[in-house]
Design a protein around this motif. Structure first.
Motif, PDB file in Angstrom:
ATOM      1  N   ASN A  26       0.825  -1.215   0.000  1.00 38.88           N
ATOM      2  CA  ASN A  26       0.000   0.000   0.000  1.00 38.88           C
ATOM      3  C   ASN A  26       0.859   1.265   0.000  1.00 38.88           C
ATOM      4  O   ASN A  26       0.463   2.296   0.547  1.00 38.88           O
ATOM      5  CB  ASN A  26      -0.908   0.011   1.225  1.00 38.88           C
ATOM      6  N   GLU A  27       2.004   1.192  -0.629  1.00 37.23           N
ATOM      7  CA  GLU A  27       2.960   2.303  -0.563  1.00 37.23           C
ATOM      8  C   GLU A  27       2.391   3.593  -1.139  1.00 37.23           C
ATOM      9  O   GLU A  27       2.627   4.688  -0.614  1.00 37.23           O
ATOM     10  CB  GLU A  27       4.251   1.919  -1.295  1.00 37.23           C
ATOM     11  N   ALA A  28       1.620   3.501  -2.216  1.00 37.82           N
ATOM     12  CA  ALA A  28       1.043   4.701  -2.818  1.00 37.82           C
ATOM     13  C   ALA A  28       0.061   5.382  -1.868  1.00 37.82           C
ATOM     14  O   ALA A  28      -0.017   6.612  -1.796  1.00 37.82           O
ATOM     15  CB  ALA A  28       0.347   4.348  -4.130  1.00 37.82           C
ATOM     16  N   LEU A  33      -1.204   9.783   2.019  1.00 41.71           N
ATOM     17  CA  LEU A  33      -1.485  10.252   3.379  1.00 41.71           C
ATOM     18  C   LEU A  33      -0.429  11.248   3.836  1.00 41.71           C
ATOM     19  O   LEU A  33      -0.741  12.270   4.462  1.00 41.71           O
ATOM     20  CB  LEU A  33      -1.522   9.068   4.342  1.00 41.71           C
ATOM     21  N   ALA A  34       0.827  10.954   3.526  1.00 43.11           N
ATOM     22  CA  ALA A  34       1.922  11.826   3.957  1.00 43.11           C
ATOM     23  C   ALA A  34       1.871  13.181   3.281  1.00 43.11           C
ATOM     24  O   ALA A  34       2.129  14.213   3.909  1.00 43.11           O
ATOM     25  CB  ALA A  34       3.257  11.145   3.679  1.00 43.11           C
ATOM     26  N   SER A  35       1.527  13.200   1.993  1.00 41.27           N
ATOM     27  CA  SER A  35       1.567  14.461   1.237  1.00 41.27           C
ATOM     28  C   SER A  35       0.310  15.300   1.424  1.00 41.27           C
ATOM     29  O   SER A  35       0.373  16.531   1.440  1.00 41.27           O
ATOM     30  CB  SER A  35       1.775  14.165  -0.255  1.00 41.27           C
ATOM     31  N   GLY A  59     -12.668  -1.678  12.145  1.00 40.64           N
ATOM     32  CA  GLY A  59     -12.069  -1.989  10.851  1.00 40.64           C
ATOM     33  C   GLY A  59     -11.542  -0.755  10.144  1.00 40.64           C
ATOM     34  O   GLY A  59     -11.680  -0.607   8.927  1.00 40.64           O
ATOM     35  N   ALA A  60     -10.929   0.142  10.891  1.00 41.23           N
ATOM     36  CA  ALA A  60     -10.511   1.435  10.341  1.00 41.23           C
ATOM     37  C   ALA A  60      -9.151   1.351   9.653  1.00 41.23           C
ATOM     38  O   ALA A  60      -8.265   0.604  10.062  1.00 41.23           O
ATOM     39  CB  ALA A  60     -10.451   2.474  11.456  1.00 41.23           C
ATOM     40  N   ASP A  61      -9.009   2.151   8.613  1.00 39.73           N
ATOM     41  CA  ASP A  61      -7.736   2.280   7.910  1.00 39.73           C
ATOM     42  C   ASP A  61      -6.947   3.459   8.471  1.00 39.73           C
ATOM     43  O   ASP A  61      -7.481   4.296   9.211  1.00 39.73           O
ATOM     44  CB  ASP A  61      -7.974   2.501   6.415  1.00 39.73           C
ATOM     45  N   GLN A  62      -5.678   3.548   8.072  1.00 38.00           N
ATOM     46  CA  GLN A  62      -4.872   4.697   8.453  1.00 38.00           C
ATOM     47  C   GLN A  62      -5.518   5.973   7.935  1.00 38.00           C
ATOM     48  O   GLN A  62      -6.023   6.015   6.817  1.00 38.00           O
ATOM     49  CB  GLN A  62      -3.444   4.569   7.885  1.00 38.00           C
ATOM     50  N   GLY A  63      -5.517   6.992   8.773  1.00 35.10           N
ATOM     51  CA  GLY A  63      -6.070   8.278   8.364  1.00 35.10           C
ATOM     52  C   GLY A  63      -7.545   8.448   8.623  1.00 35.10           C
ATOM     53  O   GLY A  63      -8.091   9.530   8.407  1.00 35.10           O
ATOM     54  N   GLU A  64      -8.220   7.386   9.087  1.00 38.13           N
ATOM     55  CA  GLU A  64      -9.673   7.470   9.275  1.00 38.13           C
ATOM     56  C   GLU A  64     -10.065   8.022  10.635  1.00 38.13           C
ATOM     57  O   GLU A  64     -11.056   8.746  10.759  1.00 38.13           O
ATOM     58  CB  GLU A  64     -10.288   6.087   9.088  1.00 38.13           C
ATOM     59  N   PHE A  65      -9.307   7.685  11.682  1.00 40.31           N
ATOM     60  CA  PHE A  65      -9.621   8.126  13.037  1.00 40.31           C
ATOM     61  C   PHE A  65      -8.479   8.964  13.605  1.00 40.31           C
ATOM     62  O   PHE A  65      -7.301   8.656  13.399  1.00 40.31           O
ATOM     63  CB  PHE A  65      -9.819   6.932  13.980  1.00 40.31           C
ATOM     64  N   PHE A  66      -8.857  10.011  14.328  1.00 38.55           N
ATOM     65  CA  PHE A  66      -7.925  10.738  15.178  1.00 38.55           C
ATOM     66  C   PHE A  66      -8.154  10.177  16.575  1.00 38.55           C
ATOM     67  O   PHE A  66      -9.276  10.238  17.081  1.00 38.55           O
ATOM     68  CB  PHE A  66      -8.224  12.235  15.120  1.00 38.55           C
TER      69      PHE A  66
END
Length: 215
Positions: A26-28, A33-35, A59-66
């Protein structure tokens, strides 16, 4: 800093495994997310307890929850003193900078912090009464909740206090002016949840019945 040491070997191995699989596949997505920065839809306030795995539950992905974690998923009342307030700072950032649409307070079964509050308030944990106890002074936030469960049978009191930890936090959230404004403008909703670690049950607070019910 002379006290810092290298990571334990098992953590290093797990990192390399993650980097070679999940990250590589999932590198892209990670680059995006970084940019582009984060745009979480929800702010989750949960307990530090290692058994409560928020992203797995939903079932959350990166960037979905703070996510902000502290002892017993507590939110202190708003105070305007400019002192160090980690939880209050997280609330402010989530609402005013990230503009999340939801704040979720997630409590759980067998919470050690809640049990400590119960023991302290009932006179069975004098060490937590000491002014030098960080845990004790933090659990003072939950004292109003303890007062509300005193008429409940003792065997049910700790579970009720776990629910109160969620409700006290929701009440305290509404003492923050920027939270009040966002809620009044229908830009933010508050949610109270409690999960049973043992059976996986997830309950939400129903404001009409004033009870926690399974989702």
């Amino acid at each position: 800093m002379k006290y810092a040491r290298a990571l334990p070997a098992y953590m290093v191995q797990r990192y390399h495994g993650w980097k070679a699989t999940t990250f590589a596949e999932n590198e892209a997505w990670y680059a995006r997310l970084a940019s582009e920065g984060q745009r979480p839809r929800a702010f989750i306030i949960s307990c530090c307890d290692s058994r409560v795995h928020v992203t797995s539950i939903f079932g959350a992905d990166q960037g979905e929850f703070f996510i902000h974690r502290n002892i017993a998923n507590l939110v202190p009342p708003f105070v305007d003193d400019g002192d160090h307030h980690g939880t209050s700072a997280a609330v402010e950032y989530a609402v005013t900078a990230l503009k999340v649409a939801h704040i979720v307070v997630l409590g759980h079964s067998n919470c050690g912090g809640v049990k400590g509050c119960h023991d302290m308030c009932s006179g069975n944990a004098p060490e937590l009464e000491q002014k030098s106890s960080f845990v004790g002074r933090w659990m003072d936030i939950l004292r109003p909740g303890y007062e509300r469960v005193l008429d409940i049978p003792e065997e049910d009191r700790t579970r009720a206090l776990e629910h109160e930890a969620v409700l006290v936090s929701l009440e305290n959230l509404m003492t923050f002016p920027f939270v009040q404004e966002a809620v009044a403008a229908n830009k933010l909703t508050l949610h109270g949840l409690w999960t049973n670690i043992g059976d996986g049950d997830l309950q939400q607070y129903d404001a009409e019945t004033k009870k926690f019910v399974s989702v």
